[in-house]
Scaffold this active site. Structure first.
Site, PDB file in Angstrom:
ATOM      1  N   HIS A 159      -3.447  -5.591   1.087  1.00  0.00           N
ATOM      2  CA  HIS A 159      -2.779  -5.803   2.378  1.00  0.00           C
ATOM      3  C   HIS A 159      -2.727  -7.275   2.786  1.00  0.00           C
ATOM      4  CE1 HIS A 159      -2.463  -1.611   3.844  1.00  0.00           C
ATOM      5  NE2 HIS A 159      -3.519  -1.400   3.066  1.00  0.00           N
ATOM      6  N   CYS A 195       0.837  -1.203   0.000  1.00  0.00           N
ATOM      7  CA  CYS A 195       0.000   0.000   0.000  1.00  0.00           C
ATOM      8  C   CYS A 195       0.874   1.256   0.000  1.00  0.00           C
ATOM      9  CB  CYS A 195      -0.974  -0.048   1.189  1.00  0.00           C
ATOM     10  SG  CYS A 195      -2.332   1.124   1.017  1.00  0.00           S
ATOM     11  N   GLU A 216      -0.987  -8.544   5.095  1.00  0.00           N
ATOM     12  CA  GLU A 216      -0.840  -8.640   6.562  1.00  0.00           C
ATOM     13  C   GLU A 216      -2.185  -8.527   7.275  1.00  0.00           C
ATOM     14  OE1 GLU A 216      -0.505  -6.011   4.860  1.00  0.00           O
ATOM     15  OE2 GLU A 216      -1.004  -4.219   6.027  1.00  0.00           O
TER      16      GLU A 216
END
Lengths: 238, 83
Positions: free
Chosen positions: A203, A86, A205
């Protein structure tokens, strides 16, 4: 192996990345402060999501000149693994480690939702745990994720398999309605020519265990671990 | 402003052909407001620089900061106006 997660002023996914590595992947991880030039012996650097320096000027433009980035650019140029997620992707394009630019989403809205990503290339250190063509489900959260580059450069990226992730619909088609931001060719993530620097808007994560809605993002971290393990074996370990 | 200083203004614009979603949205708003004469809008930004009067090689330095920081050469172009 050890992950390093950079914290810029305004980073807000640094703890998510840290937690994904430490608690789910169960590997060593350290924060790297933006004012430091010390990578603390990390094998891979994560540039996390957020709004470094308030996104002033352009997203990633100021972060690119921070002390830690001087070191990260040298590390990447020497073949070190760097993943930008990002805002981290934006920092990578601003620093010239990845080609192109990320501009305003065409609809001008901040988009925060799960998307389907097609793994176009699984022969990278970041996607080896995926099947080629596999569709993974992970979230996006950005206002400036519209990947832009010149026609010739896009063709070069496509021809060399450097488009790693693409926004697709549930049938795996890069349809217009599956494109959340206007990116050319539905591009969601790319890798550099040498194959050690990856940038992606979604994302991973934030999708590392089922309670988060998906655990597909973990595959990116598992791929990194496998790549580091084989790298450490080839060079005789540390 | 300091009397011993010079001024320069830097205009940063998107290169031709680079999509400007903000400009498009502003143009649509104008049409909606009844201003139908405006066919397109391209947005940009400008920076006012105050420079030490005795600076050497300032043209080169301004050029350098423009291409390094103020503009992203991949998508933007810049013009410098000295005052």
């Amino acid at each position: 192996m050890k992950f390093g997660v950079v914290t810029f002023p305004g980073s807000n996914c640094d703890y998510d990345a840290y937690a994904a590595v430490r608690h789910i992947l169960k590997e060593e991880v350290e924060f790297l402060w933006h004012k430091s030039e010390d990578l603390k012996g990390c094998d891979v650097v994560v540039l996390p999501g957020g709004f470094s320096y308030g996104d002033y000027l352009r997203a990633g433009a100021i972060a690119r000149f921070s002390p830690i980035m001087n070191r990260v650019i040298k590390f990447a140029s020497a073949g070190g693994m760097v993943i930008g997620i990002c805002n981290g992707f934006q920092v990578l394009t601003e620093s010239g480690l990845l080609p192109g630019a990320l501009i305003r989403n065409t609809h001008l809205r901040f988009s925060c939702k799960f998307v389907n990503l097609k793994v176009e290339n699984n022969a990278t250190p970041y996607t080896s745990a995926c099947r080629r063509g596999e569709i993974i489900r992970i979230p996006i959260a950005h206002g400036e994720g519209n990947y832009y580059n010149f026609v010739g450069d896009i063709k070069a990226l496509e021809d060399s398999g450097r488009v790693v992730f693409r926004y697709v619909n549930s049938r795996g088609e890069a349809a217009i309605e599956a494109n959340p931001n206007g990116s050319i060719n539905n591009i969601a993530g790319i890798i550099n020519e040498e194959g050690n620097v990856l940038g992606m808007m979604p994302h991973p994560e934030r999708a590392v265990e089922d309670i988060l809605g998906s655990a597909d993002g973990l595959k990116v971290f598992e791929s990194i671990r496998a790549a580091c393990a084989s790298l450490l074996n080839t060079v005789g370990g540390k | 402003m300091n009397n011993d200083s010079k001024k320069a203004v830097v205009y940063v614009r998107l290169k031709d052909g680079v999509l400007d979603p903000q400009g498009i949205t502003i143009q649509k708003a104008l049409v909606q407001m009844g201003y139908k004469d405006f066919l397109s809008v391209r947005s940009g930004r400008f920076f006012e620089l105050e420079i030490k009067a005795d600076s050497a090689d300032i043209d080169r330095k301004v050029d350098e900061i423009c291409s390094k920081l103020l503009a992203n050469p991949v998508i933007e172009k810049f013009e410098v106006e000295k005052k």
